[in-house]
Design a protein around this motif. Structure first.
Motif, PDB file in Angstrom:
ATOM      1  N   UNK A 238      33.645  32.368  63.949  1.00 27.37           N
ATOM      2  CA  UNK A 238      34.995  32.802  63.583  1.00 27.37           C
ATOM      3  C   UNK A 238      35.786  31.654  62.977  1.00 27.37           C
ATOM      4  N   UNK A 239      35.650  30.457  63.579  1.00 29.75           N
ATOM      5  CA  UNK A 239      36.394  29.301  63.068  1.00 29.75           C
ATOM      6  C   UNK A 239      35.982  28.996  61.632  1.00 29.75           C
ATOM      7  N   UNK A 240      34.667  29.001  61.375  1.00 29.43           N
ATOM      8  CA  UNK A 240      34.198  28.671  60.029  1.00 29.43           C
ATOM      9  C   UNK A 240      34.641  29.721  59.015  1.00 29.43           C
ATOM     10  N   UNK A 241      34.480  30.999  59.408  1.00 31.50           N
ATOM     11  CA  UNK A 241      34.801  32.079  58.476  1.00 31.50           C
ATOM     12  C   UNK A 241      36.301  32.131  58.192  1.00 31.50           C
ATOM     13  N   UNK A 242      37.096  32.027  59.257  1.00 27.93           N
ATOM     14  CA  UNK A 242      38.542  32.051  59.090  1.00 27.93           C
ATOM     15  C   UNK A 242      39.008  30.893  58.226  1.00 27.93           C
ATOM     16  N   UNK A 243      38.440  29.711  58.475  1.00 25.25           N
ATOM     17  CA  UNK A 243      38.829  28.535  57.710  1.00 25.25           C
ATOM     18  C   UNK A 243      38.433  28.693  56.247  1.00 25.25           C
ATOM     19  N   UNK A 244      37.248  29.266  56.010  1.00 24.16           N
ATOM     20  CA  UNK A 244      36.808  29.464  54.625  1.00 24.16           C
ATOM     21  C   UNK A 244      37.801  30.341  53.888  1.00 24.16           C
ATOM     22  N   UNK A 245      38.230  31.411  54.548  1.00 22.05           N
ATOM     23  CA  UNK A 245      39.195  32.310  53.911  1.00 22.05           C
ATOM     24  C   UNK A 245      40.526  31.601  53.681  1.00 22.05           C
ATOM     25  N   UNK A 246      41.013  30.920  54.731  1.00 19.53           N
ATOM     26  CA  UNK A 246      42.293  30.225  54.617  1.00 19.53           C
ATOM     27  C   UNK A 246      42.263  29.189  53.513  1.00 19.53           C
ATOM     28  N   UNK A 247      41.138  28.489  53.401  1.00 23.12           N
ATOM     29  CA  UNK A 247      41.028  27.442  52.391  1.00 23.12           C
ATOM     30  C   UNK A 247      41.117  28.034  50.989  1.00 23.12           C
TER      31      UNK A 247
ATOM     32  N   UNK B  22      38.838  42.601  55.476  1.00 25.36           N
ATOM     33  CA  UNK B  22      39.939  43.489  55.088  1.00 25.36           C
ATOM     34  C   UNK B  22      40.806  42.826  54.031  1.00 25.36           C
ATOM     35  N   UNK B  23      41.207  41.568  54.308  1.00 26.01           N
ATOM     36  CA  UNK B  23      42.145  40.894  53.411  1.00 26.01           C
ATOM     37  C   UNK B  23      41.525  40.611  52.044  1.00 26.01           C
ATOM     38  N   UNK B  24      40.202  40.331  52.024  1.00 21.71           N
ATOM     39  CA  UNK B  24      39.604  39.986  50.741  1.00 21.71           C
ATOM     40  C   UNK B  24      39.468  41.215  49.852  1.00 21.71           C
ATOM     41  N   UNK B  25      39.387  42.415  50.461  1.00 21.87           N
ATOM     42  CA  UNK B  25      39.266  43.605  49.616  1.00 21.87           C
ATOM     43  C   UNK B  25      40.592  43.981  48.971  1.00 21.87           C
ATOM     44  N   UNK B  26      41.728  43.504  49.540  1.00 20.38           N
ATOM     45  CA  UNK B  26      43.006  43.890  48.946  1.00 20.38           C
ATOM     46  C   UNK B  26      43.662  42.742  48.206  1.00 20.38           C
ATOM     47  N   UNK B  27      42.941  41.626  48.072  1.00 17.41           N
ATOM     48  CA  UNK B  27      43.543  40.511  47.330  1.00 17.41           C
ATOM     49  C   UNK B  27      42.458  39.830  46.509  1.00 17.41           C
ATOM     50  N   UNK B  28      42.892  39.056  45.528  1.00 21.12           N
ATOM     51  CA  UNK B  28      41.919  38.305  44.751  1.00 21.12           C
ATOM     52  C   UNK B  28      42.443  36.887  44.572  1.00 21.12           C
ATOM     53  N   UNK B  29      41.545  35.928  44.578  1.00 19.31           N
ATOM     54  CA  UNK B  29      41.942  34.532  44.520  1.00 19.31           C
ATOM     55  C   UNK B  29      41.284  33.851  43.331  1.00 19.31           C
ATOM     56  N   UNK B  30      41.981  32.827  42.819  1.00 20.69           N
ATOM     57  CA  UNK B  30      41.371  32.004  41.773  1.00 20.69           C
ATOM     58  C   UNK B  30      40.331  31.097  42.413  1.00 20.69           C
ATOM     59  N   UNK B  31      39.420  30.655  41.567  1.00 25.60           N
ATOM     60  CA  UNK B  31      38.384  29.761  42.074  1.00 25.60           C
ATOM     61  C   UNK B  31      38.846  28.309  41.985  1.00 25.60           C
TER      62      UNK B  31
ATOM     63  N   UNK C 253      33.545  35.183  49.844  1.00 21.39           N
ATOM     64  CA  UNK C 253      32.864  36.475  49.867  1.00 21.39           C
ATOM     65  C   UNK C 253      32.920  37.013  51.282  1.00 21.39           C
ATOM     66  N   UNK C 254      32.809  38.319  51.403  1.00 21.07           N
ATOM     67  CA  UNK C 254      32.818  38.923  52.726  1.00 21.07           C
ATOM     68  C   UNK C 254      31.682  38.353  53.570  1.00 21.07           C
ATOM     69  N   UNK C 255      31.999  37.938  54.796  1.00 21.19           N
ATOM     70  CA  UNK C 255      31.030  37.344  55.727  1.00 21.19           C
ATOM     71  C   UNK C 255      30.227  36.218  55.068  1.00 21.19           C
TER      72      UNK C 255
END
Lengths: 304, 398
Positions: free
Chosen positions: A43-52, A108-117, A216-218
């Motif tokens: 969870x820590x890694x995945x959450x951090x990846x998204x936050x980053x 959930x959040x990644x399906x309703x938003x898009x981010x620049x690389x 990406x998701x998961x």
């Protein structure tokens, strides 16, 4: 046959796959030495990846994203610590719930938003990068990789040489005795989980804004569990844990590289290798009494 | 010596006592109305947070709830799909109750589900037997395989002291690759093309005789055979845990292994058996997924669909009470079948996973928090009492 270039390629992808594991493994190692069995590394890694990725996209700076990832890791470590070592809810249950929660939330959040690389910059060290075979993989890297040079010795020093680490190990081995000497057992474990959260967050953020550049998701896909396996494989010693991470990273790199080299090897076997290694290591080392004796056991004052 | 002790433990309670025991079994332990209140509050907070999340991200909470309801409960067809999801969840959860009661935490159900489905498929495709007999053999094979897979962890613990939680966790990933390997290998189970289309590796479909039919068909509602199996399992386990010598010993083992050992319980055999039973239930869930009346009836690497993880959460919410798992499994079935429907309204179905995790937290946390508050209060009281010098007689008595 396999030439020097191929070895160099496999080595460099192996290192890139190892680095996120190594960051998180330093944290998990410290937490487990304190007796806090933390299965929410995932969870820590995945959450951090998204936050980053989200922060990097919002601010336009990958470095800020990296910092945000560390903060998210810290937050999850804080939540986990308070639920399992203040409220004393079963730590495995909390780990499971946090893993499910973060996986659901980020998907959930990644399906309703898009981010620049965005990606952090690459550092190339002159002279050293010209060494044949190992030069390019080792000395042309994204800069967070070189943080390992600081973090690994720091973790080792914290656990093995500092007073805090001595108390931490006491908490992991004999919480009751530690409590009698006036050490606040659950406080120490919460602190250990914060360190674990920050480093797992760094690992996840590095994966996102260092290697991939997007979310990406998961995207961690069970790397958190591999980290736990690496700590077990390393029999709760830092050096062996890092060797375990490197083995797992290389096995992963081989899996990706073998088809390109025209070698046929069973890819399932290579995927499963880290887990098999870990289980075998547990079978071999379990009788050496290396496991912190209070690992995964909640501490409650006055219970014994 | 042991005989005497066991006799005193097995003494049959009178009708009154057994009634009381059944009631105690059905009421949540350690908390009464405070825990109930805290749990209700927790659920409200969890649902509030989820609604807030939907609102913040630009959706309509009300429309989402309506979609969840329509996809899971509004029509008999929706109910059919809810029950279809509830059956394997219930099986996994009932098994999890057994191992948790014995003090062992099995978190490898996801892998045990997969291994159960693998062996069920293998037996179902290889044996040429007439209909119902084949189904029975598929179910038995799946249960045995799931049980054996879990028993491996138990064996590793007994022989070398390998942590069961960690080994069951690692075995999930091994099971995933075993199944991926099996469907990729022709001499096990492979079908890479259907007609002319190339599909990802999977097994052949199970013959019609090996499928679980529906046991009750009302105009639109179908009750699938798996659900019946799961309900029977839940009741049998509940009765066995509450009313048999085996159940009593298992509970004793979970509450205090040392006391159980001194009372003559064969700790290793009983604990290992409990883990194997939980694995067997998970394996059975795999067979139910495989032989479900709807669906592809083929072994695919993704067949477990997180049913193992969710079943574990069901058991956690039900606080390891087999009868309570029935409504909770139904609730999780509702979330699953409604979650599929949710996508139609534009809200991503992953939201359901968030709701699920928050709900689990809302059910798991309150009793612990209440217990802690009580302990703190009691601690304050004893601390006050200790600060006064106790009478001499009392000191001697202590």
């Amino acid at each position: 046959m396999i030439g020097a270039d191929d070895i160099s390629t496999i080595l460099s992808s192996g290192i890139r796959l190892t680095v996120p594991l190594a960051f998180a493994a330093c944290g998990e190692y410290l937490a487990e030495r304190a007796g806090a069995m933390n299965i929410s590394v995932e969870a820590m890694m995945l959450g951090a990846a998204f936050g980053a990725v989200a922060t990097a996209s919002a601010t336009g700076s990958a470095t800020t994203g990296l910092v945000a990832g560390v903060l998210i890791g810290l937050l999850i470590g804080f939540v986990h610590g308070n639920l399992s070592h203040r409220l004393e809810i079963n730590t495995f249950v909390i780990g499971l719930v946090l893993n499910a929660l973060v996986l659901g939330l980020t998907s959930y959040l990644i399906t309703i938003s898009s981010f620049d690389s965005h990606q952090v910059s690459q550092v190339s060290i002159p002279w050293l990068r010209d060494i044949p075979v190992i030069g390019h993989p080792l000395f042309v890297e994204r800069w967070p990789v070189y943080l390992l040079i600081v973090i690994v010795p720091l973790t080792w020093w914290l656990v093995e040489r500092s007073r805090w680490g001595l108390e931490l190990r006491a908490v992991g081995e004999q919480p009751q005795a530690a409590d009698v000497t006036g050490i606040r057992v659950n406080l120490r474990r919460r602190q250990a989980l914060l360190w674990c959260g920050a480093l797992a967050g760094l690992g996840g953020a590095y994966l996102a804004v260092g290697e991939v550049g997007s979310f990406n998701q998961n995207m961690t896909a069970g790397r958190g569990y591999i980290v736990i396996a690496a700590v077990i494989f390393g029999a709760w010693r830092l050096r062996r844990t890092l060797i375990g991470c490197a083995l797992f990273g290389l096995a992963d790199a081989m899996r990706l590289a073998l088809p390109a080299l025209g070698l046929t090897m069973n890819s399932q076997l290579l995927v499963v290798a880290p887990y098999l290694f870990a289980l075998l290591a547990m079978l071999l080392f379990a009788n050496q009494n290396r496991e912190p004796r209070a690992l995964g056991q909640p501490f409650e004052r006055g219970s014994t | 010596m042991n005989e005497v002790r066991q006799e005193s433990l097995d003494r049959k309670p009178g009708p009154d006592a057994s009634g009381r025991r059944l009631l105690a079994f059905l009421t949540p332990r350690g908390g009464g109305w405070q825990t109930g209140l805290a749990t209700t509050l927790g659920v409200v907070v969890a649902l509030g947070l989820s609604s807030l999340l939907i609102a913040v991200t630009g959706g309509s909470p009300l429309a989402s709830v309506q979609a969840l309801f329509e996809g899971s409960m509004a029509t008999w067809t929706a109910w059919t799909s809810t029950l279809l999801y509830a059956a394997p969840l219930l099986l996994v959860a009932v098994g999890a109750c057994v191992s948790a009661r014995s003090g062992t935490f099995n978190i490898g159900q996801e892998g045990q589900v997969l291994i159960g489905a693998l062996f069920g498929a293998w037996v179902g495709l290889r044996l040429a037997l007439p209909g119902p007999l084949l189904l029975v053999i598929v179910l038995v094979a799946a249960a045995l395989a799931g049980g054996a897979w879990a028993a491996l962890s138990s064996l590793m613990y007994r022989i070398r002291g390998v942590n069961i939680v960690v080994s069951t966790l690692l075995m999930i990933f091994i099971a995933q690759q075993v199944v991926a390997f099996a469907v990729n290998t022709p001499w096990l189970l492979q079908e890479s093309r259907i007609g002319d289309a190339i599909v990802s590796p999977q097994s052949n479909p199970l013959p019609a005789g090996a499928l679980l039919g529906s046991v009750g068909e009302y105009p639109n509602l179908q009750v699938n055979g798996g659900l019946l199996l799961a309900l029977v399992g839940a009741v049998v386990v509940a009765v066995a845990l509450a009313r048999t010598r085996w159940g009593f010993r298992l509970t004793m083992l979970g509450l205090n292994p040392l006391a159980a050992k001194h009372a003559g319980v064969r700790v290793n055999a009983l604990g290992g058996m409990a883990l194997a039973i939980s694995g067997a239930f998970a394996g059975l869930a795999g067979a139910v997924l495989l032989a479900s009346p709807v669906g592809v009836n083929r072994l695919q690497p993704g067949i477990a669909m997180n049913i193992g993880w969710d079943g574990l959460l069901v058991a956690l919410v039900a606080r390891n009470r087999p009868l309570l798992t029935i409504p909770v499994a139904l609730l999780f079935g509702v979330l699953r079948s409604g979650g599929g429907f949710l996508a139609a309204t534009g809200v991503p179905p992953f939201l359901v996973d968030v709701v699920k995790a928050l709900l689990v937290l809302a059910f798991v946390a309150p009793p612990v928090v209440i217990a802690m508050i009580r302990r703190r209060r009691a601690g304050v009281r004893t601390a006050r009492a200790e600060s006064r010098p106790a009478p001499v007689a009392e000191r001697v008595a202590l």
